[in-house]
Design an enzyme around this catalytic site. Structure first.
Site, short mmCIF file in Angstrom:
data_model
loop_
_atom_site.label_atom_id
_atom_site.label_comp_id
_atom_site.label_asym_id
_atom_site.label_seq_id
_atom_site.Cartn_x
_atom_site.Cartn_y
_atom_site.Cartn_z
N HIS A 1 0.87 -1.23 -0.05
CA HIS A 1 0.03 0.12 -0.03
C HIS A 1 0.85 1.30 -0.04
O HIS A 1 0.85 2.26 -0.91
CB HIS A 1 -0.86 0.01 1.29
CG HIS A 1 -1.88 1.14 1.32
ND1 HIS A 1 -3.09 1.11 1.19
CD2 HIS A 1 -1.42 2.40 1.74
CE1 HIS A 1 -3.35 2.71 1.26
NE2 HIS A 1 -2.44 3.33 1.97
N GLU A 2 1.84 1.11 0.73
CA GLU A 2 2.45 2.64 1.02
C GLU A 2 3.55 2.60 0.04
O GLU A 2 4.22 3.70 -0.44
CB GLU A 2 3.35 2.53 2.36
CG GLU A 2 2.29 2.37 3.55
CD GLU A 2 1.29 3.64 3.57
OE1 GLU A 2 1.61 4.56 2.96
OE2 GLU A 2 0.18 3.55 4.28
N HIS B 1 2.37 4.88 -2.60
CA HIS B 1 2.43 6.44 -2.11
C HIS B 1 3.72 6.77 -2.49
O HIS B 1 3.90 7.93 -3.35
CB HIS B 1 2.22 6.63 -0.87
CG HIS B 1 0.90 6.48 -0.24
ND1 HIS B 1 -0.22 7.01 -0.83
CD2 HIS B 1 0.43 5.86 0.89
CE1 HIS B 1 -1.23 6.92 -0.21
NE2 HIS B 1 -0.96 6.27 0.80
#
Length: 707
Positions: A499-500, A503
């Protein structure tokens, strides 16, 4: 860190371009060994002079005095530019003399500001950390003054009124400047501005008081070992004991969650749930009601009808009515599946406890955990298949192949600690340098204690027509991988990592012209979407095999049946869980949309309506312990669910049947990641999907993997 402390800390950092990020260890050597395409170089093979990164203005290893001097230069230069813009006669205002200098200032100063601020997260020197915190205080105080400069506002507003736009993005940037000034009351009388400031101070004080009340709460209950049946002995050993020998269970979240999920004694679960729901009861209910009324007053001074209108106006949703429509639509579409799930849980309770006692809301965590255990997923054993280096290598491989990227580790870069590694990221076709990211992954004394990503330099198109590239820092607190103790990740950490890393890709693939729209400068309702899309790769057999390998023999990935179980686990009883999220989101939106709401009666009304007839526990009110509405996500608790729905649509429509389809990945990079915050999210979605977004894929995937 408690839940409430976490929320308070999170809000204090919202001014920075910073997001929580779970990240894991380094992968260069293993990546080479398994040919995952990460070009890595061994910095110990030859001694070279430590070098700066070309095109990066980020400064590392500043001393305490250098940090403070740089902060003062930042403030001085900013004042010069703002003074120059303010001095322009209103009849001579142009984009070149009014707007461009402010945009250039943001681009040039962002990496310098972050050079002052990030050392407090990573430095082992107390003096450096103190200087970094002081520098941030000085810079923030100056930034606040700039947002209140009426002379600069008049010039910017005058240019905006002319409508002489050089581009759609320049128009968006200019209107954002005007909006920022006006949300600080610059279009109001001095008396009203002073009232806004007074209200802000009161709101801040009450928000902190609400959180502090929760932190100070010392409520505990005493239980015998028999009354805590089902809880592991390891957990019981962590509990304090009273003089009578009973175990002391506090109302801290880690105690409460353990009891509600694992304790076999229904009476104990109910006692803990009631006590937890009564925390800070009257005092925090009063604080929250006062807080909401002050927010309404604040919003009305700025021309909004209520606080929800003010908060949602900046978001993709735009209006509270759209939020209500969204939440009710999701809730109604989930009702049939949630009812089926609920009936299963009630049957489980009858079998275990008999039919005398009705199913209560306090039973939900325990029987949800029971269902999860029936899947026979051994997450402890699963951890052995996720060595940190292998997981990171797999993520690099997937990101490279999907988005047309190439990662290269830089030899002997200038860094603040020997554990820190730096990668350049290039376009795999053209070789163009897209940006850099630092990895500071391992635990050490004095380092920030949580995982996070910090934008050190945002991308921008400068006045000289050169492109400023993004620079990103990943911080974590992982133990080093050693022969005695291999670095292994829990599956939840793998998901967080993926998920990160999404980013990170957001930062590096952004091509917006303005710093404000770069990095994670997206609409707050949309900023999580790209990362949420990438989470899906953690549940697909194809990608899980790239991410996994038994730590003693990495050629043995997890089996297909485990991959299937993980996807079932992901959506197991998700409709009921989502109903709870919807309940709290509706509560938050209602209290910020209307005056004089009786929050106790509101919860009593909403709870059975959303939770399939289940009433709230008698004598409790979750509003007294709901920090999201008090600080950080007020009138925006819906936002996470909102972005999850659109992420599901993107994945289902474009990626599900082509996990390694680079054509689609490049479309995502060009149409979703590249614009950043320079376009309205609905435009971005329509451009990528070729239609209006839909909630249906979000609903359908849950039905597909239901009971």
């Amino acid at each position: 860190m408690t839940e409430s402390e976490g929320n308070q800390e999170k809000i204090s950092k919202q001014r920075r371009d910073r997001n929580l990020l779970a990240f894991t260890g380094a992968a260069a050597l293993l990546a080479l060994a398994v040919n995952f395409g990460v070009t890595a170089y061994n910095s110990h093979k030859q001694k070279r002079k430590r070098r700066d990164l070309p095109c990066s203005k980020v400064r590392v290893n500043l001393s305490a005095s250098e940090i403070l001097k740089l902060a003062d230069r930042i403030v001085s230069r900013s004042k010069e530019v703002h003074d120059a813009v303010a001095s322009i006669p209103l009849d001579k205002v142009t984009y070149a003399n009014a707007i461009a200098p402010l945009a250039e200032l943001e681009a040039q100063q962002f990496p310098l500001v972050q050079s002052c601020v990030f050392p407090k997260l990573v430095s082992t020197s107390d003096d450096v950390c103190k200087a970094s915190a002081e520098a941030e205080r000085r810079i923030d105080a100056h930034a606040l003054m700039c947002r209140k400069r009426e002379d600069v506002y008049r010039v910017v507003r005058n240019f905006a009124a002319k409508g002489e736009w050089t581009s759609a993005e320049a128009k968006r940037y200019t209107l954002c400047l005007v909006r920022d000034f006006e949300r600080n009351g610059l279009n109001l009388t001095l008396t009203k501005r002073e009232e806004i400031q007074r209200l802000r101070t009161q709101i801040d004080d009450l928000s902190v008081q609400y959180i502090q009340n929760l932190n100070d709460d010392g409520t505990f209950l005493l239980f015998t070992e028999a009354e805590l049946a089902g809880l592991p002995s390891e957990f019981l050993k962590t509990l304090d004991k009273a003089t009578n020998g009973k175990f002391k269970v506090t109302m801290r979240s880690h105690h409460v969650a353990a009891v509600l999920e694992l304790c076999k004694v229904g009476k104990t679960r109910k006692m803990v749930a009631v006590a937890y729901g009564k925390r800070c009861g009257e005092v925090n209910i009063s604080v929250l009601e006062d807080l909401v009324q002050l927010r309404h007053k604040f919003a009305r001074l700025l021309g909004y009808s209520n606080y929800a209108d003010y908060a949602v106006d900046l978001r993709m949703a735009k209006t509270p009515s759209k939020v209500f429509e969204f939440l009710e639509d999701i809730s109604s579409n989930l009702t049939n599946l949630a009812t089926k799930e609920f009936n299963t849980l009630k049957d489980l309770k009858k079998k275990e406890e008999g039919g005398e006692l009705p199913f209560g809301i306090e039973d939900l965590p325990y029987y949800l955990k029971k269902v999860e255990q029936q899947l026979n997923l051994d997450f402890g054993a699963l951890k052995q298949y996720f060595p940190v280096d292998l997981v990171l290598s797999g993520i690099f491989k997937i990101a490279q192949d999907l988005f047309g990227l190439r990662f290269e580790e830089i030899v002997d870069p200038e860094v603040w600690h020997c554990d820190v590694r730096v990668f350049s990221v290039l376009d795999s076709s053209s070789g163009e340098l897209l940006g850099y990211f630092y990895l500071d992954l391992h635990t050490r004394e004095g380092k920030y204690n949580h995982t996070c990503v910090v934008g050190l330099q945002n991308g921008a198109l400068l006045l000289n027509s050169e492109r400023q590239i993004p620079v990103v820092l990943l911080i974590s607190q992982l133990q080093k991988d050693t022969k005695e103790h291999p670095g292994l990740l829990r599956f939840s950490e793998v998901v967080n990592l993926f998920h990160e890393f999404g980013h990170v890709v957001q930062h590096l693939c952004n091509r917006a012209s303005f710093t404000r729209f770069s990095g994670l400068g997206y609409d707050p309702d949309f900023v999580e979407v790209p990362a949420q899309v990438l989470e899906n790769w953690c549940y697909e057999s194809f990608s899980l095999k790239l991410l996994s390998g038994f730590y003693q023999d990495i050629t043995k990935p997890i089996k297909d049946e485990i991959c299937s179980l993980l996807k079932r686990w992901r959506y197991s009883f998700s409709a009921l869980k989502l109903k709870q999220k919807i309940l709290y989101s509706l509560f938050d939106q209602i209290i910020h949309s209307a005056d004089n709401v009786d929050v106790i009666e509101l919860f009593k009304h909403l709870h059975p309506r959303i939770m399939l007839g289940l009433p709230a526990l008698e004598g409790t009110n979750p509003a007294s312990g709901f920090p999201c509405s008090a600080i950080g996500y007020e009138a925006a608790c819906y936002s996470r669910l909102w972005s999850e729905v659109f992420a599901a649509d993107i994945f289902s429509s474009k990626f599900r049947n082509g996990l390694s389809n680079q054509y689609v990945g490049m479309q995502f990079r060009d149409k979703v990641l590249a614009p950043g915050g320079s376009k309205e999210p609905i435009e971005v979605l329509y451009d990528f999907l070729g239609r209006e977004p839909s909630i249906q894929p979000f609903i359908d995937i849950r039905a597909e993997y239901s009971l």
